[in-house]
Design a protein around this motif. Structure first.
Motif, PDB file in Angstrom:
ATOM      1  N   ILE A   2      34.126 -20.384 -26.616  1.00 36.46           N
ATOM      2  CA  ILE A   2      33.723 -19.044 -27.014  1.00 36.46           C
ATOM      3  C   ILE A   2      33.241 -18.300 -25.775  1.00 36.46           C
ATOM      4  O   ILE A   2      32.419 -18.812 -25.001  1.00 36.46           O
ATOM      5  N   THR A   3      33.761 -17.075 -25.610  1.00 39.97           N
ATOM      6  CA  THR A   3      33.406 -16.268 -24.441  1.00 39.97           C
ATOM      7  C   THR A   3      33.014 -14.874 -24.898  1.00 39.97           C
ATOM      8  O   THR A   3      33.687 -14.284 -25.753  1.00 39.97           O
ATOM      9  N   LEU A   4      31.917 -14.344 -24.334  1.00 40.41           N
ATOM     10  CA  LEU A   4      31.499 -12.963 -24.569  1.00 40.41           C
ATOM     11  C   LEU A   4      31.729 -12.179 -23.294  1.00 40.41           C
ATOM     12  O   LEU A   4      31.311 -12.595 -22.198  1.00 40.41           O
ATOM     13  N   ILE A   5      32.404 -11.020 -23.431  1.00 41.03           N
ATOM     14  CA  ILE A   5      32.825 -10.249 -22.267  1.00 41.03           C
ATOM     15  C   ILE A   5      32.303  -8.826 -22.414  1.00 41.03           C
ATOM     16  O   ILE A   5      32.422  -8.215 -23.491  1.00 41.03           O
ATOM     17  N   ALA A   6      31.733  -8.305 -21.328  1.00 40.85           N
ATOM     18  CA  ALA A   6      31.235  -6.933 -21.337  1.00 40.85           C
ATOM     19  C   ALA A   6      32.398  -5.962 -21.226  1.00 40.85           C
ATOM     20  O   ALA A   6      33.539  -6.346 -20.938  1.00 40.85           O
ATOM     21  N   VAL A   7      32.101  -4.673 -21.446  1.00 47.55           N
ATOM     22  CA  VAL A   7      33.157  -3.661 -21.442  1.00 47.55           C
ATOM     23  C   VAL A   7      33.819  -3.516 -20.076  1.00 47.55           C
ATOM     24  O   VAL A   7      34.983  -3.129 -19.959  1.00 47.55           O
ATOM     25  N   ASP A   8      33.100  -3.880 -19.013  1.00 45.09           N
ATOM     26  CA  ASP A   8      33.694  -3.801 -17.674  1.00 45.09           C
ATOM     27  C   ASP A   8      34.414  -5.075 -17.276  1.00 45.09           C
ATOM     28  O   ASP A   8      34.877  -5.207 -16.151  1.00 45.09           O
ATOM     29  N   GLY A   9      34.503  -6.083 -18.195  1.00 50.61           N
ATOM     30  CA  GLY A   9      35.205  -7.323 -17.920  1.00 50.61           C
ATOM     31  C   GLY A   9      34.326  -8.451 -17.455  1.00 50.61           C
ATOM     32  O   GLY A   9      34.803  -9.582 -17.267  1.00 50.61           O
ATOM     33  N   THR A  10      33.044  -8.190 -17.271  1.00 48.74           N
ATOM     34  CA  THR A  10      32.134  -9.232 -16.817  1.00 48.74           C
ATOM     35  C   THR A  10      31.866 -10.223 -17.948  1.00 48.74           C
ATOM     36  O   THR A  10      31.627  -9.825 -19.090  1.00 48.74           O
ATOM     37  N   VAL A  11      31.905 -11.511 -17.626  1.00 49.65           N
ATOM     38  CA  VAL A  11      31.626 -12.549 -18.621  1.00 49.65           C
ATOM     39  C   VAL A  11      30.124 -12.701 -18.733  1.00 49.65           C
ATOM     40  O   VAL A  11      29.441 -13.005 -17.733  1.00 49.65           O
ATOM     41  N   VAL A  12      29.597 -12.471 -19.944  1.00 53.88           N
ATOM     42  CA  VAL A  12      28.154 -12.562 -20.159  1.00 53.88           C
ATOM     43  C   VAL A  12      27.763 -13.866 -20.845  1.00 53.88           C
ATOM     44  O   VAL A  12      26.572 -14.212 -20.874  1.00 53.88           O
ATOM     45  N   TYR A  13      28.746 -14.567 -21.384  1.00 53.39           N
ATOM     46  CA  TYR A  13      28.450 -15.872 -21.995  1.00 53.39           C
ATOM     47  C   TYR A  13      29.751 -16.658 -22.101  1.00 53.39           C
ATOM     48  O   TYR A  13      30.814 -16.089 -22.402  1.00 53.39           O
ATOM     49  N   ASP A  14      29.670 -17.971 -21.877  1.00 53.30           N
ATOM     50  CA  ASP A  14      30.808 -18.868 -22.073  1.00 53.30           C
ATOM     51  C   ASP A  14      30.269 -20.231 -22.503  1.00 53.30           C
ATOM     52  O   ASP A  14      29.345 -20.769 -21.877  1.00 53.30           O
ATOM     53  N   SER A  15      30.829 -20.756 -23.568  1.00 55.14           N
ATOM     54  CA  SER A  15      30.334 -22.018 -24.124  1.00 55.14           C
ATOM     55  C   SER A  15      30.781 -23.229 -23.327  1.00 55.14           C
ATOM     56  O   SER A  15      30.232 -24.322 -23.503  1.00 55.14           O
ATOM     57  N   SER A  16      31.756 -23.084 -22.437  1.00 52.45           N
ATOM     58  CA  SER A  16      32.299 -24.246 -21.718  1.00 52.45           C
ATOM     59  C   SER A  16      32.052 -24.207 -20.216  1.00 52.45           C
ATOM     60  O   SER A  16      32.084 -25.253 -19.568  1.00 52.45           O
ATOM     61  N   TYR A  17      31.843 -23.017 -19.650  1.00 58.47           N
ATOM     62  CA  TYR A  17      31.727 -22.902 -18.187  1.00 58.47           C
ATOM     63  C   TYR A  17      30.506 -22.051 -17.832  1.00 58.47           C
ATOM     64  O   TYR A  17      30.028 -21.223 -18.637  1.00 58.47           O
ATOM     65  N   ASP A  18      30.061 -22.248 -16.609  1.00 55.08           N
ATOM     66  CA  ASP A  18      28.980 -21.439 -16.065  1.00 55.08           C
ATOM     67  C   ASP A  18      29.554 -20.063 -15.748  1.00 55.08           C
ATOM     68  O   ASP A  18      30.573 -19.937 -15.047  1.00 55.08           O
ATOM     69  N   ILE A  19      28.928 -19.024 -16.277  1.00 48.38           N
ATOM     70  CA  ILE A  19      29.485 -17.681 -16.112  1.00 48.38           C
ATOM     71  C   ILE A  19      29.506 -17.258 -14.641  1.00 48.38           C
ATOM     72  O   ILE A  19      30.278 -16.370 -14.260  1.00 48.38           O
ATOM     73  N   ALA A  20      28.698 -17.913 -13.820  1.00 48.32           N
ATOM     74  CA  ALA A  20      28.700 -17.572 -12.393  1.00 48.32           C
ATOM     75  C   ALA A  20      29.990 -17.991 -11.715  1.00 48.32           C
ATOM     76  O   ALA A  20      30.365 -17.431 -10.667  1.00 48.32           O
ATOM     77  N   ASP A  21      30.664 -18.964 -12.300  1.00 47.58           N
ATOM     78  CA  ASP A  21      31.915 -19.459 -11.717  1.00 47.58           C
ATOM     79  C   ASP A  21      33.133 -18.728 -12.252  1.00 47.58           C
ATOM     80  O   ASP A  21      34.260 -19.014 -11.824  1.00 47.58           O
ATOM     81  N   LEU A  22      32.954 -17.805 -13.178  1.00 44.63           N
ATOM     82  CA  LEU A  22      34.085 -17.121 -13.811  1.00 44.63           C
ATOM     83  C   LEU A  22      34.263 -15.738 -13.199  1.00 44.63           C
ATOM     84  O   LEU A  22      33.297 -15.028 -12.930  1.00 44.63           O
ATOM     85  N   ASP A  23      35.531 -15.377 -13.010  1.00 47.78           N
ATOM     86  CA  ASP A  23      35.825 -14.060 -12.449  1.00 47.78           C
ATOM     87  C   ASP A  23      35.856 -13.007 -13.557  1.00 47.78           C
ATOM     88  O   ASP A  23      35.617 -13.308 -14.731  1.00 47.78           O
ATOM     89  N   ASN A  24      36.168 -11.792 -13.181  1.00 47.61           N
ATOM     90  CA  ASN A  24      36.206 -10.685 -14.142  1.00 47.61           C
ATOM     91  C   ASN A  24      37.385 -10.865 -15.096  1.00 47.61           C
ATOM     92  O   ASN A  24      38.502 -11.159 -14.683  1.00 47.61           O
ATOM     93  N   HIS A  25      37.112 -10.680 -16.412  1.00 47.59           N
ATOM     94  CA  HIS A  25      38.136 -10.879 -17.445  1.00 47.59           C
ATOM     95  C   HIS A  25      38.683  -9.577 -18.007  1.00 47.59           C
ATOM     96  O   HIS A  25      39.373  -9.565 -19.016  1.00 47.59           O
ATOM     97  N   GLY A  26      38.379  -8.481 -17.347  1.00 47.11           N
ATOM     98  CA  GLY A  26      38.805  -7.188 -17.878  1.00 47.11           C
ATOM     99  C   GLY A  26      40.305  -7.009 -17.920  1.00 47.11           C
ATOM    100  O   GLY A  26      40.830  -6.211 -18.710  1.00 47.11           O
TER     101      GLY A  26
END
Length: 255
Positions: free
Chosen positions: A22-46
């Protein structure tokens, strides 16, 4: 930074229980939550296609190779209207696990279908047997009645339709027995009346064959050459050559 209004522990437990990401993504594509990975390691999903579809149309579904896991993944995303932190909720699942579930569900479906067919077959057999057994009994009893055994009876308790039919057949047998007894009594009475008469009486069909004759007629017309001493079944010409009798019968038939 996590939004205190979002129940992240519930999301984590749900993702773990269902073996999904499960992933929560902000309107600008920033990942604000991820159930499997550290959000600091994830790039923009926009730019992810499912995220673009969700933001523009309300939901999005895509199948592609994950840049994080480098494996084929099925993604489904939905827009979160009214949320100030996350604009898109995305759920993902490895296709290999989906195929495993599909195979499992197919197996369960086939087993369930086989069990359903077995149950239907058993129910059908019981239902057919429930009808055929009493129906066979009714058929055999009817055949006995047709052969002259009117004392035969059939007993059927269910189903109601066949029970009513069996009762009707038994009633008909009783009525036929009574009617036959009545007819035989009337016939004996009729024979007694005929035989008590001194006049000879013949009952003849249109072909001048004798159907009935009383004792007086037998004494008048029979001689020693007649077999059995019975006029029934003989032609009138065989027992009398009197032209007056033959002519009167012919004239009666013609008139």
């Amino acid at each position: 930074m996590q939004n205190p209004h979002i129940a992240y522990p519930l999301l984590e437990r749900y993702a773990e229980a269902n073996r999904i990401r499960i992933t929560l993504i902000a309107v600008d594509g920033t990942v604000v939550y991820d159930s499997s990975y550290d959000i600091a390691d994830l790039d923009n999903h926009g730019s992810r296609s499912e995220v673009v579809q969700a933001l523009s149309g309300g939901s999005g579904l895509t199948q592609r190779t994950s840049t994080t896991e480098n494996l084929p993944v099925l993604y489904w995303a939905v827009r979160l209207d009214g949320s100030t932190t996350a604009a898109v909720l995305r759920v993902s699942k490895l296709l290999s696990e989906m195929r495993s579930y599909e195979a499992t569900y197919r197996t369960y479906s086939l087993v369930g279908l086989a069990l359903l067919l077995l149950v239907c077959t058993i129910i059908t057999f019981i239902a057919i047997n429930r009808f055929t057994r009493p129906l066979d009994a009714i058929t055999k009893t009817a055949a006995l009645h047709a052969a002259g055994n009117l004392d035969a009876r059939v007993h059927v308790d269910a189903p109601v339709e066949l029970a009513n039919l069996a009762h009707t057949i038994n009633t008909m047998a009783v009525q036929l027995t009574s009617r036959i007894s009545q007819v035989e009594g009337e016939r004996r009475q009729y024979r007694t009346i005929l035989d008590s008469m001194t006049e000879g009486i013949l009952y003849i069909d249109p072909h001048l064959i004798i159907l009935e004759a009383n004792q007086a007629a037998a004494k008048l017309l029979l001689d020693e050459t007649m077999p059995g001493g019975n006029l029934q079944g003989l032609r009138l010409l065989q027992v009398t050559g009197a032209s007056e009798v033959l002519g009167a019968c012919s004239a009666c038939l013609a008139d």
